[in-house]
Write an enzyme that holds these catalytic residues in place. Structure first.
Site, PDB file in Angstrom:
ATOM      1  N   PRO A   1      -2.663 -11.651  10.564  1.00  0.00           N
ATOM      2  CA  PRO A   1      -2.936 -11.365  12.094  1.00  0.00           C
ATOM      3  C   PRO A   1      -3.040  -9.983  12.126  1.00  0.00           C
ATOM      4  O   PRO A   1      -2.600  -8.955  11.454  1.00  0.00           O
ATOM      5  CB  PRO A   1      -1.759 -12.030  12.937  1.00  0.00           C
ATOM      6  N   ASP A   2      -4.055  -9.589  13.061  1.00  0.00           N
ATOM      7  CA  ASP A   2      -4.331  -7.945  13.458  1.00  0.00           C
ATOM      8  C   ASP A   2      -3.311  -7.956  14.834  1.00  0.00           C
ATOM      9  O   ASP A   2      -3.457  -8.234  15.818  1.00  0.00           O
ATOM     10  CB  ASP A   2      -5.460  -7.481  13.853  1.00  0.00           C
ATOM     11  N   ILE A   3      -2.097  -7.185  14.398  1.00  0.00           N
ATOM     12  CA  ILE A   3      -1.071  -6.927  15.580  1.00  0.00           C
ATOM     13  C   ILE A   3      -1.494  -6.595  16.720  1.00  0.00           C
ATOM     14  O   ILE A   3      -1.164  -6.623  17.795  1.00  0.00           O
ATOM     15  CB  ILE A   3       0.248  -6.402  14.651  1.00  0.00           C
TER      16      ILE A   3
ATOM     17  N   LYS B   1       9.131 -16.666 -10.465  1.00  0.00           N
ATOM     18  CA  LYS B   1       8.340 -15.739 -11.108  1.00  0.00           C
ATOM     19  C   LYS B   1       7.240 -16.145 -11.989  1.00  0.00           C
ATOM     20  O   LYS B   1       7.562 -16.919 -12.745  1.00  0.00           O
ATOM     21  CB  LYS B   1       9.184 -14.900 -11.989  1.00  0.00           C
TER      22      LYS B   1
ATOM     23  N   LYS C   1     -10.144  -3.219  19.819  1.00  0.00           N
ATOM     24  CA  LYS C   1      -8.785  -3.659  20.164  1.00  0.00           C
ATOM     25  C   LYS C   1      -8.156  -3.134  21.752  1.00  0.00           C
ATOM     26  O   LYS C   1      -6.840  -3.190  21.576  1.00  0.00           O
ATOM     27  CB  LYS C   1      -7.800  -2.705  18.912  1.00  0.00           C
TER      28      LYS C   1
ATOM     29  N   LYS D   1     -12.661   0.748  16.645  1.00  0.00           N
ATOM     30  CA  LYS D   1     -11.249   0.177  16.911  1.00  0.00           C
ATOM     31  C   LYS D   1     -10.923   0.450  18.477  1.00  0.00           C
ATOM     32  O   LYS D   1     -10.296  -0.413  18.932  1.00  0.00           O
ATOM     33  CB  LYS D   1     -10.176   1.018  16.058  1.00  0.00           C
TER      34      LYS D   1
ATOM     35  N   PHE E   1      -4.068   3.731  14.820  1.00  0.00           N
ATOM     36  CA  PHE E   1      -4.566   4.590  13.941  1.00  0.00           C
ATOM     37  C   PHE E   1      -5.696   4.226  13.133  1.00  0.00           C
ATOM     38  O   PHE E   1      -6.107   2.842  13.028  1.00  0.00           O
ATOM     39  CB  PHE E   1      -3.345   4.830  12.884  1.00  0.00           C
TER      40      PHE E   1
ATOM     41  N   ASN F   1       0.752  -1.070  -0.211  1.00  0.00           N
ATOM     42  CA  ASN F   1       0.013  -0.019  -0.110  1.00  0.00           C
ATOM     43  C   ASN F   1       0.985   1.302   0.009  1.00  0.00           C
ATOM     44  O   ASN F   1       2.039   1.122  -0.034  1.00  0.00           O
ATOM     45  CB  ASN F   1      -1.042  -0.104   1.260  1.00  0.00           C
TER      46      ASN F   1
END
Ligand code: CTP
Length: 402
Positions: free
Chosen positions: A307-309, A291, A344, A340, A326, A212
């Site tokens: 995984p969501d760290i 490749k 979290k 969130k 964030f 990203n």
């Protein structure tokens, strides 16, 4: 101009280039910020602006030569070096940058620079080709790696008639950075802060990946400012093209799984986690060792969840750590940010609207702070200012811990 008795002292070094006249404006700007200014000039600078100008503006003696009569009993360059809460060289020529980078001390200014233990801010000004020259590039990077703060020159019309990079940064920008350093306190001393930053790259084959547009600037700015404020900082970052911030332990990773391992391995020695990384939520389920040729390419790539760290850290937290996340949103910013915060188990969510793409790569951003006590909308600010604001809230949250 009246100044408080305990106003911090800025020693302003002026070198020989046409932008020296802007140093007069800078003196005024710093005085308006309630800072005491003392000027040191190189011989070349006196060809552009008379010492009398600075003497009149500051009401202080102006130091030029190592061999002048001492204004006080002490050795002048040493006393100036010790007196400085910040030393700022603006404008700084390519030649003086080179001299400082190599430890030369053959005049009043470079001797004072070598002798001081105060933070040093350098605002370069020169012709675009001199600025881009490899010698200057490596000298500037050397200074940066030693903790010098560089206020990057802007792009514009140069004295030589060319247009390009090399023009002295805006006086107000230099003033803001100098004030920040002059008033910087060690209010995070001893706090162990772990920051995540940048994107993660999830490999498809040896040359392709899913990633990203995160530049890493916010996370790097947080790490840098936290270290300047006395914290012990570890920065776990995905692939970005930013130099290591001074005084920070940097761990470079590529994938979300590597980032997770790097974070979890350090949690026992961490008091605060600030998760600024834009972690890829998915990775290709299968990594092709060779490749992929276009004739053999699949029409779709199967993905699996990463995984969501931060969520894992939140679940592991026994209340000892302060956690900051964030939220980059395009929809209902506050609703998502609150979700969130709860899901979290965070203390603070820094939310920003990314619907127009302006948050990526730029040096400014507009954020909303969301906590269990309410929300606070911030104006558009440079990323380093956002970093300071986040750290102020982290400090307060740590102090509020039982
Ligand atoms: N985060 C993380 N690990 C992930 C994903 C996100 O640590 N695998 C952290 C980010 O560093 C950030 C926060 O969690 O602090 C972002 O939360 P996330 O739920 O991923 O939000 P978005 O990516 O903004 O969007 P979405 O709600 O669509 O998932």
């Amino acid at each position: 101009m009246g100044r408080s008795a305990d106003a911090p002292t800025v020693v302003l070094g002026v070198t020989g280039c046409i932008a020296a006249y802007k140093a007069c404006e800078l003196v005024r700007d710093l005085q308006r910020r309630d800072l005491r200014v003392k000027v040191v000039m190189t011989e070349a600078a006196t060809r552009f602006v008379a010492p009398l100008t600075f003497r009149t503006l500051t009401g202080e003696p102006v130091a030029v030569s190592l061999w002048d009569d001492e204004p006080a009993a002490r050795v002048h360059h040493i006393s100036l070096a010790e007196e400085a809460d910040v030393l700022c060289v603006a404008p700084c020529t390519a030649n003086v940058i080179a001299k400082i980078a190599h430890g030369r001390a053959d005049d009043m200014l470079t001797t004072t620079v070598l002798a001081t233990e105060a933070p040093i801010v350098i605002a370069p000004a020169m012709n675009v080709h001199m600025w881009r020259d490899e010698a200057t590039r490596s000298n500037v990077e050397l200074l940066r790696s030693r903790g010098f703060i560089i206020v990057e020159p802007g792009i514009g019309e140069l004295a030589c008639g060319e247009v390009g990079e090399g023009r002295l940064a805006e006086v107000a920008t230099i003033g803001e950075v100098v004030e920040r350093e002059a008033r910087c306190t060690q209010d995070l001393a001893g706090l162990r802060i772990l920051v995540t930053a940048g994107p993660t790259y999830e490999p498809i084959d040896p040359v392709r990946f899913i990633g990203n547009r995160s530049s890493g600037k916010t996370g790097f700015a947080i790490a840098e400012r936290a270290a300047r404020r006395g914290a012990v900082v570890t920065l776990v970052t995905g692939p970005v093209s930013l130099p290591d911030p001074f005084g920070v332990t940097v761990v470079r990773v590529t994938t979300a799984l590597e980032m997770r391992d790097a974070v979890l391995a350090r949690l026992a020695q961490t008091d605060v986690v600030i998760a600024a990384a834009a972690v890829a939520d998915f990775r290709p389920a299968n990594f092709a060792g060779e490749k992929i040729k276009k004739d053999d390419a699949p029409r779709s790539i199967e993905l699996e969840r990463n995984p969501d760290i931060l969520a894992e850290v939140g679940a592991l937290n026994d209340g000892r750590m302060v956690l900051v996340g964030f939220a980059a949103e395009t929809g209902d910013l506050l609703e998502h940010a609150h979700k969130k915060l709860r899901d979290k188990h965070l203390d603070l969510v820094v939310a920003n609207d990314v619907s127009d793409g302006s948050a990526f790569g730029g040096s400014e951003n507009r954020v909303v702070f969301v906590t269990h006590h309410g929300t606070e909308e911030m104006p558009t600010l440079p990323k380093w200012r956002i970093a300071e604001e986040i750290l102020d809230r982290v400090r307060d949250a740590v102090q509020d811990r039982p």
